[in-house]
Design an enzyme around this catalytic site. Sequence first.
Site, PDB file in Angstrom:
ATOM      1  N   GLU A 396       0.839  -1.208   0.000  1.00 45.71           N
ATOM      2  CA  GLU A 396       0.000   0.000   0.000  1.00 45.71           C
ATOM      3  C   GLU A 396       0.865   1.245   0.000  1.00 45.71           C
ATOM      4  OE1 GLU A 396      -2.952   1.026  -0.215  1.00 45.71           O
ATOM      5  OE2 GLU A 396      -4.423  -0.271   0.715  1.00 45.71           O
ATOM      6  N   ASP A 397       0.355   2.332  -0.558  1.00 48.67           N
ATOM      7  CA  ASP A 397       1.061   3.609  -0.483  1.00 48.67           C
ATOM      8  C   ASP A 397       0.847   4.250   0.892  1.00 48.67           C
ATOM      9  OD1 ASP A 397      -1.638   3.929  -1.010  1.00 48.67           O
ATOM     10  OD2 ASP A 397      -1.386   5.449  -2.558  1.00 48.67           O
ATOM     11  N   ASP A 400      -4.838   5.296   5.848  1.00 53.28           N
ATOM     12  CA  ASP A 400      -5.354   6.483   6.525  1.00 53.28           C
ATOM     13  C   ASP A 400      -6.400   6.009   7.544  1.00 53.28           C
ATOM     14  OD1 ASP A 400      -6.204   9.033   7.054  1.00 53.28           O
ATOM     15  OD2 ASP A 400      -7.096   9.411   5.121  1.00 53.28           O
ATOM     16  N   PHE A 449      -2.145  16.148   4.495  1.00 53.92           N
ATOM     17  CA  PHE A 449      -2.315  15.519   3.189  1.00 53.92           C
ATOM     18  C   PHE A 449      -0.973  15.497   2.477  1.00 53.92           C
ATOM     19  CE2 PHE A 449      -3.632  14.780  -1.133  1.00 53.92           C
ATOM     20  CZ  PHE A 449      -4.672  13.870  -0.955  1.00 53.92           C
ATOM     21  N   ARG A 462       2.237  13.197  -8.581  1.00 55.66           N
ATOM     22  CA  ARG A 462       2.746  11.828  -8.433  1.00 55.66           C
ATOM     23  C   ARG A 462       4.216  11.719  -8.795  1.00 55.66           C
ATOM     24  NH1 ARG A 462      -1.735   8.479  -7.798  1.00 55.66           N
ATOM     25  NH2 ARG A 462      -3.532   8.939  -9.098  1.00 55.66           N
TER      26      ARG A 462
HETATM   27  P1  5GP Z   1      -8.211   4.947   3.880  1.00 54.02           P
HETATM   28  O1  5GP Z   1      -9.258   4.035   3.314  1.00 54.02           O
HETATM   29  O2  5GP Z   1      -7.153   4.261   4.679  1.00 54.02           O
HETATM   30  O3  5GP Z   1      -8.822   6.109   4.638  1.00 54.02           O
HETATM   31  O4  5GP Z   1      -7.558   5.677   2.644  1.00 54.02           O
HETATM   32  C1  5GP Z   1      -6.539   5.182   1.913  1.00 54.02           C
HETATM   33  C2  5GP Z   1      -6.483   5.902   0.590  1.00 54.02           C
HETATM   34  O5  5GP Z   1      -6.770   7.291   0.745  1.00 54.02           O
HETATM   35  C3  5GP Z   1      -5.077   5.846   0.049  1.00 54.02           C
HETATM   36  O6  5GP Z   1      -4.859   4.707  -0.715  1.00 54.02           O
HETATM   37  C4  5GP Z   1      -4.993   7.126  -0.715  1.00 54.02           C
HETATM   38  O7  5GP Z   1      -5.505   6.938  -2.004  1.00 54.02           O
HETATM   39  C5  5GP Z   1      -5.906   8.095   0.007  1.00 54.02           C
HETATM   40  N1  5GP Z   1      -5.160   8.967   0.967  1.00 54.02           N
HETATM   41  C6  5GP Z   1      -5.290   9.007   2.306  1.00 54.02           C
HETATM   42  N2  5GP Z   1      -4.473   9.928   2.838  1.00 54.02           N
HETATM   43  C7  5GP Z   1      -3.823  10.493   1.789  1.00 54.02           C
HETATM   44  C8  5GP Z   1      -2.821  11.504   1.693  1.00 54.02           C
HETATM   45  O8  5GP Z   1      -2.336  12.115   2.665  1.00 54.02           O
HETATM   46  N3  5GP Z   1      -2.377  11.800   0.446  1.00 54.02           N
HETATM   47  C9  5GP Z   1      -2.854  11.185  -0.675  1.00 54.02           C
HETATM   48  N4  5GP Z   1      -2.352  11.556  -1.843  1.00 54.02           N
HETATM   49  N5  5GP Z   1      -3.794  10.226  -0.622  1.00 54.02           N
HETATM   50  C10 5GP Z   1      -4.265   9.874   0.605  1.00 54.02           C
END
Ligand code: 5GP
Length: 481
Positions: A396-397, A400, A449, A462
Amino acid sequence: MARSRGSHYSALRRVARVANSGFGLRKTCNAIAKSTARAMQANGCRILSLNARREYLITVGTYGLSDVYLKKGALDARKSLPDILEGKEVFIEDATKDERVQHPQVALAQGVASILGVPILGKGEAIGEIRIYTREPRRFSEADRSFLLSVANVCAVMFERAELQQLLELGYRASERRRKASRASPLPVTTLRPTVFAHPSEEDFAKVLDFYCIEWLYEPRSFPLKWEGDKIAEMFTPDFYLPELDIYVELTTLKQSLITEKNRKLRQLRELYPDVNVRLLTKTDFTKLLAKYGYGPLGEAKVEGVDRVLYSHAQIQRRVKALAGRISRDYAGERLVLIGVLKGVLCFMADLMQHLSLPVTVDFMAISHYGGDGQVVKITRDLDSTITGQHVLMVEDIVDTGMTLNYLLGHLSAHTPASLRVCTLLDKRARRLINVPLDYVGFEVPDEFVVGYGLDYKGEYRNLPFIGILRPELIKDEEPA
Ligand code: 5GP
C-alpha cells in the site's frame, strides 16, 4: 526516581564505549540516546545537531520517540528552546502547557510530560543538544543532570571527530590521485560551519536544499588544478558538496562570459579528478530551480502546492531498501505475490520489488470510492491470477482511516491465500478508524495531506521524487463554507 551514582557511572562507561565504537554517527547517536534514556529511567531521548547556519536543529540520534514526534519538522533553532543553544540547561515540567515548547499539541498526543535539555558545547559554543523526555511529570536529580552533561561532552567530541572524518573522506580520493602525480601538498579546506555566504544566491540555494532535506556542506574543499614546482598555482573551490548525492555544485550567477572560464576549470578538474562529480548550475538553471519552490525572480509566477518536504528521495530509498531486506529475510525460501492498488503505489512497488531477493510475481487492483462521503469502495479492476494457496503481500502507499485496506483484505482472504500480510509505505495512524494489522511500515506520517512518490492530489504531484505536505489552504478551499 533518582538513580545511584554507580549506575550513572556504568551507563557513562557504556556511552563512552559506544562513542568509540567506530560505527557511523547516526548509529552511534541512536545507541547513546538509548543508554542515556535508560540510565535516567526516561521514556525517550533525542540528540540534535545544529545545522551549519545555526538555523535548524537536525535529529542525529533518538530513542523511544514516535515518528510523528520526530517528523513534525526540523526544529527552528531560534524558537525551539533557544536557551539551550545559549549554553543553558532547560527543564520543562509539563510540555503540553509550557509556552517554550514549539509543538505542544504533538507533545500532548505523544504523551510527553517533562523535558530536560542540555547543550552540546564545542569550543565553548553550542553545536547541538540532548533532550530527555518522560511520560510522567518528573523532576530530575542533581546526579541525573550531571550525568546528562557528561553525555553531552562525549557527544561534543564525537561531533568534532565526525566532521574531521568527513573532511578526510572528501579529500581522500582526490589526494590519492595527486600523490600518484607526485605533486602532493596539503589540501586547503575551509570551515564546515560557515556563518556568511560569499554570495546571496548561495544562501538561496542552501534554502532550496534545506527545503528538500538534502544535506549540504559549503565550500568543504579546494581542488588544486595547476602547480609550479611544489606550489599550487591554481585551484578550484566548488560552492557546495551534497554528501548523500556525492555531487559538488558550482553556482554561476555571473555574466555568461565568465562561465567560459569556469567551464575551463571544470574540464581541468574532471581530467585531474575523474572520480569527482561536479555540476555547474548556470543562472537560468538556478532561477528555474528556485522558482519551483517559490523563491527568486520567477518564484511568484507559479503557485507551488507543496508546503514542505517530509521525506527526501534519499530517505525514502534507504527506508524502502530496509523494508525489502526485512521482507526478504521473513519470506526466505518462499515465493511471494505482491499486490498493489493503483495508482498511488506505483513508485513504492517499483522500488520495493527491485530490492527483494525472492522469486516474486506482481499483480494490481484498481478501486474507486463512491457514496456520499466517498467511503464505499468498489473494485474496478481485479487480479489477473489466482492467489489461492500463495503467500501474498499487499503493498500500500498510505493507510489512513484503514477502510480501503480493510475492504481489500476481506476480498483477498476470500481467495484463501497461504498467508496475507500488509506492507505500507506510509501510516497515518492518527486518523485510523478500523484497526487493520500492518506488518511492514515505512514511515508514520502526521495528519496532513501528503503528495509525491506516486501519491497525488487531483491526479498531480505523483512524479515528485520526494514526499511532501500539500499546502493546507489548497484543500481547505474546497470545503463547503
Ligand atoms: P483509507 O481508506 O485508509 O482512509 O484511505 C486510503 C487511501 O486514501 C489511500 O490509498 C490514498 O488513495 C488516500 N489517501 C489518504 N491519505 C492520503 C494523503 O495524505 N495523500 C494522498 N495523496 N492520498 C491519501
